[in-house]
Motif scaffolding. Structure first.
Motif, mmCIF file in Angstrom:
data_model
loop_
_atom_site.group_PDB
_atom_site.id
_atom_site.type_symbol
_atom_site.label_atom_id
_atom_site.label_comp_id
_atom_site.label_asym_id
_atom_site.label_seq_id
_atom_site.Cartn_x
_atom_site.Cartn_y
_atom_site.Cartn_z
ATOM 1 N N VAL A 1 -5.590 0.689 -5.560
ATOM 2 C CA VAL A 1 -4.402 0.126 -4.456
ATOM 3 C C VAL A 1 -3.030 1.077 -4.282
ATOM 4 O O VAL A 1 -2.662 1.508 -5.193
ATOM 5 N N GLY A 2 -2.942 1.507 -2.989
ATOM 6 C CA GLY A 2 -2.064 2.611 -2.848
ATOM 7 C C GLY A 2 -2.588 3.877 -3.076
ATOM 8 O O GLY A 2 -2.120 4.585 -3.729
ATOM 9 N N CYS A 3 -3.755 4.174 -2.690
ATOM 10 C CA CYS A 3 -4.743 5.353 -2.990
ATOM 11 C C CYS A 3 -3.979 6.756 -2.524
ATOM 12 O O CYS A 3 -4.333 7.774 -3.118
ATOM 13 N N ASP B 1 -3.180 -3.418 3.228
ATOM 14 C CA ASP B 1 -1.798 -4.042 2.709
ATOM 15 C C ASP B 1 -2.061 -4.112 1.304
ATOM 16 O O ASP B 1 -3.017 -5.293 1.151
ATOM 17 N N ALA B 2 -1.142 -3.694 0.356
ATOM 18 C CA ALA B 2 -1.216 -4.087 -1.096
ATOM 19 C C ALA B 2 -0.890 -5.658 -1.330
ATOM 20 O O ALA B 2 -1.305 -6.025 -2.308
ATOM 21 N N MET B 3 -0.178 -6.151 -0.405
ATOM 22 C CA MET B 3 0.217 -7.280 -0.360
ATOM 23 C C MET B 3 -1.083 -8.501 0.003
ATOM 24 O O MET B 3 -0.818 -9.574 0.031
ATOM 25 N N ALA B 4 -1.807 -7.989 0.805
ATOM 26 C CA ALA B 4 -3.074 -8.685 1.221
ATOM 27 C C ALA B 4 -4.335 -8.114 1.283
ATOM 28 O O ALA B 4 -4.961 -7.594 2.198
ATOM 29 N N LEU B 5 -4.798 -7.909 -0.015
ATOM 30 C CA LEU B 5 -5.895 -7.115 -0.337
ATOM 31 C C LEU B 5 -7.434 -7.788 0.458
ATOM 32 O O LEU B 5 -7.478 -9.005 0.198
ATOM 33 N N PRO B 6 -8.052 -6.908 1.073
ATOM 34 C CA PRO B 6 -9.049 -7.774 2.093
ATOM 35 C C PRO B 6 -10.407 -7.897 1.170
ATOM 36 O O PRO B 6 -11.476 -7.394 1.609
ATOM 37 N N PHE B 7 -10.402 -8.462 -0.070
ATOM 38 C CA PHE B 7 -11.282 -8.529 -0.811
ATOM 39 C C PHE B 7 -11.367 -10.064 -1.566
ATOM 40 O O PHE B 7 -10.427 -10.681 -1.579
ATOM 41 N N ASP B 8 -12.445 -10.432 -1.996
ATOM 42 C CA ASP B 8 -12.817 -12.046 -2.172
ATOM 43 C C ASP B 8 -12.167 -11.838 -3.730
ATOM 44 O O ASP B 8 -11.983 -10.884 -4.566
ATOM 45 N N GLN C 1 -13.485 1.015 -4.580
ATOM 46 C CA GLN C 1 -12.620 0.690 -3.261
ATOM 47 C C GLN C 1 -11.233 1.096 -3.450
ATOM 48 O O GLN C 1 -10.767 1.102 -4.377
ATOM 49 N N ALA C 2 -10.811 1.912 -2.189
ATOM 50 C CA ALA C 2 -9.231 2.304 -2.269
ATOM 51 C C ALA C 2 -8.758 1.892 -1.115
ATOM 52 O O ALA C 2 -9.390 2.317 0.017
ATOM 53 N N ILE C 3 -7.649 1.384 -1.037
ATOM 54 C CA ILE C 3 -6.798 1.121 -0.181
ATOM 55 C C ILE C 3 -5.648 1.558 0.202
ATOM 56 O O ILE C 3 -4.850 2.175 -0.940
ATOM 57 N N ASP C 4 -5.060 2.106 1.308
ATOM 58 C CA ASP C 4 -3.808 2.511 1.497
ATOM 59 C C ASP C 4 -3.166 2.209 3.214
ATOM 60 O O ASP C 4 -4.124 2.010 4.039
ATOM 61 N N GLN C 5 -1.731 2.168 3.295
ATOM 62 C CA GLN C 5 -1.475 1.882 4.674
ATOM 63 C C GLN C 5 -1.599 3.303 5.519
ATOM 64 O O GLN C 5 -1.583 2.729 6.818
ATOM 65 N N SER C 6 -1.656 4.210 5.002
ATOM 66 C CA SER C 6 -1.550 5.529 5.857
ATOM 67 C C SER C 6 -2.892 6.023 6.152
ATOM 68 O O SER C 6 -3.757 6.391 5.302
#
Length: 266
Positions: free
Chosen positions: A48-50, A96-103, A69-74
């Motif tokens: 989260v925030g990779c 968004d780290a505050m709303a992860l798109p996963f089950d 899986q890796a997420i970031d806003q940029s």
């Protein structure tokens, strides 16, 4: 990722610059951090925030996950991350780290590397990581020990402070302390919460290399550029006198990170 400087955010969008300025530092911590987590190979991870994928690369090389899986806003940082040679089949996406798109219960482990103090609501971010990790799974993070002088560029920050210049810090800097991390993890309902301090060291060929590399870290270059040239030169001189050298004259720079881990209740 972004951090606030008054009304003007300081952005981390240049993946190559971030790599030189902070990515290498992050991987120095990541190696010891991942050994401490000690998860078996073949697990499902979310980073989260990779950012530019510095931690993701360490994760894959040391933990050999089944899924990453890796997420970031940029999107610019994510573009750099996708081009890394050692990230294998990791999936990078903007989120968004505050709303992860996963089950719910999707992963075996969720990690934040140098991110928790940028999340607008750290407790909410930890709650989201907890939501997407299965019962018995791991939720963990590391952050620079800001209050304890653990920043990689601490000599510059401390001298700026002595000169009356305030360097922008992450908006939730207070959460980086060991006790604060312990409280947030425990308040999120995580069990067997543990913390640890990891100290790392980086060697620079000379002072100019240390200085130019540090200026790639968000906020530093802008802060120094806003100073009068005479004061900026004084800053350089004062920082140089603080730096430690080894037997061959290289600059030795230390940093310290606080880490935390906890298990999702069964």
């Amino acid at each position: 990722m972004t951090m606030s400087k008054g009304e003007q955010p300081i952005r981390f969008d240049d993946g190559a610059a971030y790599e030189r300025g902070m990515g290498i530092w992050s991987q120095l911590v990541a190696n010891e951090f991942l050994d401490w987590l000690a998860l078996p190979h073949g697990k499902r991870w979310i980073d989260v925030g990779c950012g530019n994928g510095a931690f993701t690369e360490s994760l894959i090389s040391r933990c050999m996950p089944h899924e990453t899986q890796a997420i970031d806003q940029s999107e610019d940082q994510l573009d750099f991350a996708r081009k890394r040679k050692a990230v294998g089949s990791a999936v990078f996406q903007q989120a968004d780290a505050m709303a992860l798109p996963f089950d719910d219960d999707r992963f075996d482990a969720a990690v934040m590397a140098l991110v928790i103090f940028f999340v607008p609501n750290p407790a909410g971010g930890v709650a989201e990581m907890t939501r997407v990790v299965r019962p018995g799974g791991l939720v963990a993070a590391y952050a620079w020990d800001i209050a304890g002088g653990g920043l990689p560029f601490e000599p510059i920050r401390s001298e700026l402070a002595r000169m009356g210049v305030k360097l922008p810090m992450p908006p939730q800097a207070e959460v980086s302390g060991l006790k604060a991390l312990q409280r947030v993890w425990a308040a999120s309902g995580l069990e067997s919460v543990e913390t640890r301090v990891i100290s790392v060291q980086r060697i620079f060929g000379n002072f100019d290399e240390f200085w130019s590399t540090s200026m790639l870290i968000g906020g530093l270059a802008e802060t120094v550029a806003a100073m009068a040239s005479s004061r900026a030169e004084l800053l350089r001189w004062r920082v140089r006198t603080l730096m430690r050298t080894n037997e061959v004259g290289q600059i030795v720079c230390d940093a310290k990170a606080n880490t935390v881990r906890g298990l999702v209740p069964m």
